[in-house]
Design an enzyme around this catalytic site. Structure first.
Site, PDB file in Angstrom:
ATOM      1  N   HIS A 151     -35.526  19.630 -22.504  1.00  0.00           N
ATOM      2  CA  HIS A 151     -34.777  18.441 -22.096  1.00  0.00           C
ATOM      3  C   HIS A 151     -34.525  17.617 -23.351  1.00  0.00           C
ATOM      4  CE1 HIS A 151     -33.349  15.298 -19.313  1.00  0.00           C
ATOM      5  NE2 HIS A 151     -33.742  14.495 -20.300  1.00  0.00           N
ATOM      6  N   CYS A 152     -33.260  17.339 -23.623  1.00  0.00           N
ATOM      7  CA  CYS A 152     -32.922  16.641 -24.864  1.00  0.00           C
ATOM      8  C   CYS A 152     -32.496  15.209 -24.561  1.00  0.00           C
ATOM      9  CB  CYS A 152     -31.790  17.371 -25.585  1.00  0.00           C
ATOM     10  SG  CYS A 152     -31.294  16.526 -27.098  1.00  0.00           S
TER      11      CYS A 152
END
Ligand SMILES: [Zn+2]
Ligand SMILES: [Zn+2]
Length: 304
Positions: A151-152
């Site tokens: 997850h960025c």
């Protein structure tokens, strides 16, 4: 079915505010999005106002050339970033009806249905979806994502099977813009006679802007270079960081049976598309994996 899953299912798996199911209210993600836009906007402002539009540079033909080239990179950066933010990373659809997974839970210690290998479908004990191989649950998005990489916060979204191409393009153009900005600033300092003749290049404010841009470019340039390298390694080894960690925890440093026997170019094409390689550089759908068929499709029936 869990409360969160039930709420999402009630909304058809879609976010009530954006209707796409991908609008994340994560404060860190929103902050990183704002920081990204501010950084890009500031870099463009300094390059145009304090580097290219100075008297020495402005009189040269290099001024319009660099202005167009730099802004083209910026446009590509923003376009790929936008696609990475709003594209579906490969979210596994929630079941339409509640499914009783109690028997599966009771037979497992931590997760409802642990896979013995990477080829098994599993049941997520958080969002309760029956998910394909290599899908993982994101604790920020509260959903399972196919071939989830991570997850960025910089795109406020997961990096998964369907948007990894845009994410890598975003890294590529950010690195290119950083390198370009560094080159322009250094040019004005190393060859002031060519670019800053008659200008106020010694003005403290202008110098401060250029130094800030240089520092910003070095930091972001190094940052995205490291992530870009990791992404490419992840693709050509066909192993996401989550899978690397899981295999390490399972004390499987070297699996006897390789995860994949696919050639590297085939693995790259799975991410960037099977069309012309020039399309790999454009944040378009013309050759995306989804256009040519994902490695496994949504299954409407949950045969558990
Ligand atoms: Zn899940
Ligand atoms: Zn996520």
């Amino acid at each position: 079915m869990g409360a969160a899953a039930a709420a999402a299912a009630a909304a058809g798996g879609r976010c009530p505010c954006c209707g796409k199911g991908r609008c994340q209210a994560d404060p860190c993600g929103v902050l990183c999005l704002l920081l990204t836009y501010l950084s890009v906007g500031y870099a463009d402002y300094v390059v145009l106002e304090h580097v290219l539009l100075q008297p020495g540079f402005r009189a040269s033909l290099w001024c319009p050339f660099h202005a167009v080239a730099f802004n083209f990179i910026v446009v590509m950066l923003l376009a790929s970033h936008t696609r990475a933010v709003f594209a579906d990373p490969g979210t596994v659809p929630l079941p339409e009806t509640a499914i009783d997974f109690s028997d599966l839970r009771s037979s497992s210690s931590s997760t409802s249905h642990k896979s013995r290998n990477n080829e098994d479908w599993t049941v997520c004990n958080r969002c309760e979806t029956y998910r394909p191989p290599r899908a993982h649950h994101c604790r920020v998005c509260h959903r399972c994502v196919r071939r989830m990489d991570h997850h960025c916060p910089w795109i406020n979204n997961c990096v998964g099977e369907l948007n990894q191409k845009y994410f890598i393009q975003f890294l590529f153009y950010t690195g290119l813009a950083s390198l370009y900005a560094m080159g322009l600033v250094l040019t004005t300092w190393l060859w002031p006679g060519d670019s800053a003749e008659g200008s106020d290049s010694g003005h403290p404010l202008q110098t401060a802007h250029r130094i800030i841009l240089l520092v910003e470019s070095v930091l972001f340039g190094l940052f995205v270079t490291v992530i870009f390298y990791d992404q490419l390694v992840s693709i050509i080894t066909d192993e996401t960081p989550i899978e690397q960690l899981r295999n390490r925890l399972r004390k499987e440093p070297h699996r006897e049976v390789p995860h994949t026997r696919k050639p590297k170019i085939a693995l790259l094409r799975e991410v960037f598309g099977r069309g012309f390689m020039i399309c790999w550089f454009f944040p378009c759908n013309c050759s995306s994996p989804s256009a040519s068929g994902p490695s496994y499709s949504y299954l409407p029936n949950y045969d558990v």
